[in-house]
Design a protein around this motif. Structure first.
Motif, PDB file in Angstrom:
ATOM      1  N   LYS A 115       0.861  -1.180   0.000  1.00  0.00           N
ATOM      2  CA  LYS A 115       0.000   0.000   0.000  1.00  0.00           C
ATOM      3  C   LYS A 115       0.894   1.225   0.000  1.00  0.00           C
ATOM      4  O   LYS A 115       1.862   1.304   0.746  1.00  0.00           O
ATOM      5  CB  LYS A 115      -0.884   0.011   1.249  1.00  0.00           C
ATOM      6  N   HIS A 116       0.549   2.199  -0.857  1.00  0.00           N
ATOM      7  CA  HIS A 116       1.309   3.446  -0.923  1.00  0.00           C
ATOM      8  C   HIS A 116       0.686   4.479   0.016  1.00  0.00           C
ATOM      9  O   HIS A 116      -0.526   4.720  -0.034  1.00  0.00           O
ATOM     10  CB  HIS A 116       1.303   4.003  -2.361  1.00  0.00           C
ATOM     11  N   THR A 117       1.520   5.104   0.837  1.00  0.00           N
ATOM     12  CA  THR A 117       1.018   6.164   1.716  1.00  0.00           C
ATOM     13  C   THR A 117       0.978   7.503   0.993  1.00  0.00           C
ATOM     14  O   THR A 117       0.336   8.432   1.468  1.00  0.00           O
ATOM     15  CB  THR A 117       1.874   6.308   2.986  1.00  0.00           C
ATOM     16  N   ALA A 140      -2.422   8.227  -3.420  1.00  0.00           N
ATOM     17  CA  ALA A 140      -2.106   7.698  -2.094  1.00  0.00           C
ATOM     18  C   ALA A 140      -3.203   6.732  -1.676  1.00  0.00           C
ATOM     19  O   ALA A 140      -4.372   6.922  -1.991  1.00  0.00           O
ATOM     20  CB  ALA A 140      -1.996   8.842  -1.090  1.00  0.00           C
ATOM     21  N   GLY A 141      -2.815   5.672  -0.997  1.00  0.00           N
ATOM     22  CA  GLY A 141      -3.780   4.682  -0.526  1.00  0.00           C
ATOM     23  C   GLY A 141      -3.957   3.504  -1.453  1.00  0.00           C
ATOM     24  O   GLY A 141      -4.654   2.550  -1.105  1.00  0.00           O
ATOM     25  N   GLY A 153       6.201   9.270   0.171  1.00  0.00           N
ATOM     26  CA  GLY A 153       5.779   8.481   1.317  1.00  0.00           C
ATOM     27  C   GLY A 153       6.468   7.133   1.357  1.00  0.00           C
ATOM     28  O   GLY A 153       7.629   7.000   0.996  1.00  0.00           O
TER      29      GLY A 153
END
Length: 156
Positions: free
Chosen positions: A57-59, A90-91, A114
C-alpha cells in the motif's frame, strides 16, 4: 535588481552516471534522488520476466514511466508498456508483476512520495520501504557486487 537574483542550478545525472545494483532476485535498481524533507524517492527499476513484487500500500502518490518491457498489477487488467505513464493516488494497494512471456527486461522510472507498506496475504504490514531504506538497500547491493558507492545520488 534582476542581476542580483541567482536562479537555482539544475542538477543532471546522465544515463551511465549511476551504477545498477542487482538483487539476488534479478531486479536492478538505481536510486536517482532522495528528498527526505518531502518524503520523495526517485528510482529506476529493472524487472525480469515473471517477476512479482510483494503486495503493498502506498502512503503517498506515485508517478511511473515505462521505458521497456511490460508490467501490471495482479488486481487490474491493464498492462503498462514502453511509453506508458501511470499515476497512483495515495492509498492504492496492489501487487506489481511482469508477465512471464515478456521478451525483455522491464524498465520503469518511479517518483514515489511516502512509503510502501508491504503486506502479507492477510493484509498485515510486514515491512516498510521508504526513501531511506531503499537508499541503504542500494548501497548494500552495490557493496555486495563490488561496485563503489556513487557520490552523485541527489540527496537533501
Amino acid at each position: 535588481m534582476l542581476d542580483m537574483m541567482v536562479a537555482p542550478t539544475a542538477q543532471h545525472i546522465g544515463e551511465d552516471d549511476l551504477p545498477w545494483a542487482y538483487g539476488p532476485d534479478g531486479i536492478g535498481l538505481k536510486v536517482l534522488q532522495i528528498k527526505e524533507s518531502e518524503g520523495l524517492w526517485v528510482i529506476k527499476n529493472q524487472f525480469p520476466p515473471g517477476y512479482s513484487v510483494q503486495t503493498h500500500k502506498h502512503t503517498g502518490q506515485v508517478f511511473a514511466y515505462t521505458s521497456a518491457g511490460a508490467w501490471g498489477y495482479k488486481e487490474s487488467d491493464f498492462l503498462n508498456r514502453a511509453g506508458s505513464f501511470l499515476y497512483e493516488p495515495a492509498g492504492s494497494i496492489h501487487t506489481l508483476y511482469t508477465p512471464d512471456d515478456n521478451t525483455e527486461t522491464t524498465e520503469v522510472f518511479f517518483a514515489i512520495w511516502g512509503a510502501n507498506l508491504n503486506m502479507d496475504a492477510e493484509g498485515n504490514i510486514e515491512s516498510i520501504t521508504d526513501g531511506q531504506t531503499v537508499l541503504m538497500g542500494y548501497y548494500f547491493l552495490l557493496e555486495e557486487q563490488g561496485t563503489p558507492r556513487p557520490d552523485n545520488v541527489l540527496l537533501d
